[in-house]
Design an enzyme around this catalytic site. Structure first.
Site: not given
Length: 341
Positions: A101, A300
């Protein structure tokens, strides 16, 4: 194997909280939003058991690490330089850097600015993006938010999202972890308008814990930390987009010249948001890309959702970086855990 330890390391007056375990060549693990060094708990155990020193800092603004007031201190440039200072303080000349991220752009900025200090680079979820936006990111996101809710735009105004998320850390983390996982289509929230909605209004209801990848105790650890710290430090990384854009002029279009591994969940919405050409653009600008892997069923939080697959890929890559930097011959090529791509 020894258990991991948390400690404070102060470098140039800045307090880092790091979690570390193991002895051997260092691997520095950089998390994103809303994460902690704890987000790499599965990888740390595997690395230590294989003879590496796993070092997972709470990134600036998170957990036990200092929360800078200056937004510039959340830029990739500033944080990458600070990580080199941390590496120096821990007594290491070189390390493999892993980023998930927001941690991914920081890790690749370390590789761009401090090439000699990076023995390998692992990007999780976010493909290397060498190109600079044609206009300020805040202007682009504001335009998008006129069409639908966009969390990046919602996070820009100091205090707004902070108040909402700080008021219900458990509810927010529960909804967001589910929404970004492989079990949900995150971009469905774009069906909601911006006007009148906060983030909790558009995120889906989440099924009760435990999940296949997150126990109640693990979740409670996140809740305890963010209840104590709030979310402002993490949100400031979003507020640094314009500052990053200003500082990116000299690095725009640059190639990553260190051996690199990319791993993402096949259902990660970041891949969709990055655009159809993002993976091809990364291949073009990372000439020593040793592997590109999309893990089926994962979203994710790939290193938490599919730790076994990620650990196998990570350990194979890191093993090739402990010898001669230029002698690791066979590249992994572009593979997916669901077959050749």
């Amino acid at each position: 194997m020894a258990s991991s330890t948390e400690r404070i390391v102060t470098v140039d007056g800045f307090r880092w909280q790091i979690t570390e375990v193991g002895d051997g060549p260092p691997v520095v693990l950089c998390h994103g939003f809303p994460g902690l060094g704890y987000s790499y708990r599965h990888q740390m155990r595997a690395l230590a058991a294989s003879g590496y020193r796993a070092i997972a800092p709470d990134m600036p603004g998170y957990g036990g690490t200092d929360v800078p007031r200056d937004i510039d201190d959340y830029t990739n440039e500033r944080v990458s330089d600070a990580l080199i200072g941390l590496l120096d303080s821990l007594g290491h000349e070189r390390a493999v850097f892993v980023g998930h991220d927001f941690g991914a752009p920081v890790a690749w900025t370390v590789a761009l600015r401090h090439r000699a200090r990076v023995s390998g680079l692992v990007l999780l979820a976010v493909p290397y993006a060498p190109d600079r936006f044609p206009l300020r990111p805040s202007e682009l996101y504001a335009s998008m938010a006129r069409k639908h809710f966009l969390h990046i735009h919602y996070f820009q105004e100091p205090g707004v999202a902070d108040r909402e998320l700080d008021a219900d850390p458990r509810g927010f983390l529960h909804q967001l972890f589910y929404a970004l996982s492989g079990a949900y289509r995150y971009l469905d929230i774009w069906q909601h308008p911006s006007d009148g909605n906060g983030y909790l209004d558009v995120l889906p209801e989440a099924p009760p814990l435990p999940w296949s990848w997150l126990t109640e105790d693990e979740f409670d650890h996140y809740v305890e930390v963010f209840t104590r710290t709030g979310f402002t430090g993490g949100l400031n990384w979003y507020r640094a987009y314009d500052a990053n854009w200003e500082r990116s002029r000299n690095l725009a279009g640059a190639d990553i010249e260190v051996p690199t591994l990319f791993v993402a969940g096949a259902h990660d919405p970041v891949l969709t948001m990055s655009g159809a050409q993002a993976l091809d653009r990364m291949r073009d600008t990372v000439p020593d890309l040793r592997g590109l892997h999309l893990v089926e069923g994962a979203g994710h939080f790939v290193q938490q959702e599919r730790p076994e697959e990620v650990n196998e890929l990570l350990l194979t890559f890191v093993a090739g970086r402990t010898g001669d930097d230029d002698g690791d011959s066979a590249r992994a090529g572009d593979r997916s855990t669901r077959g050749a791509r």
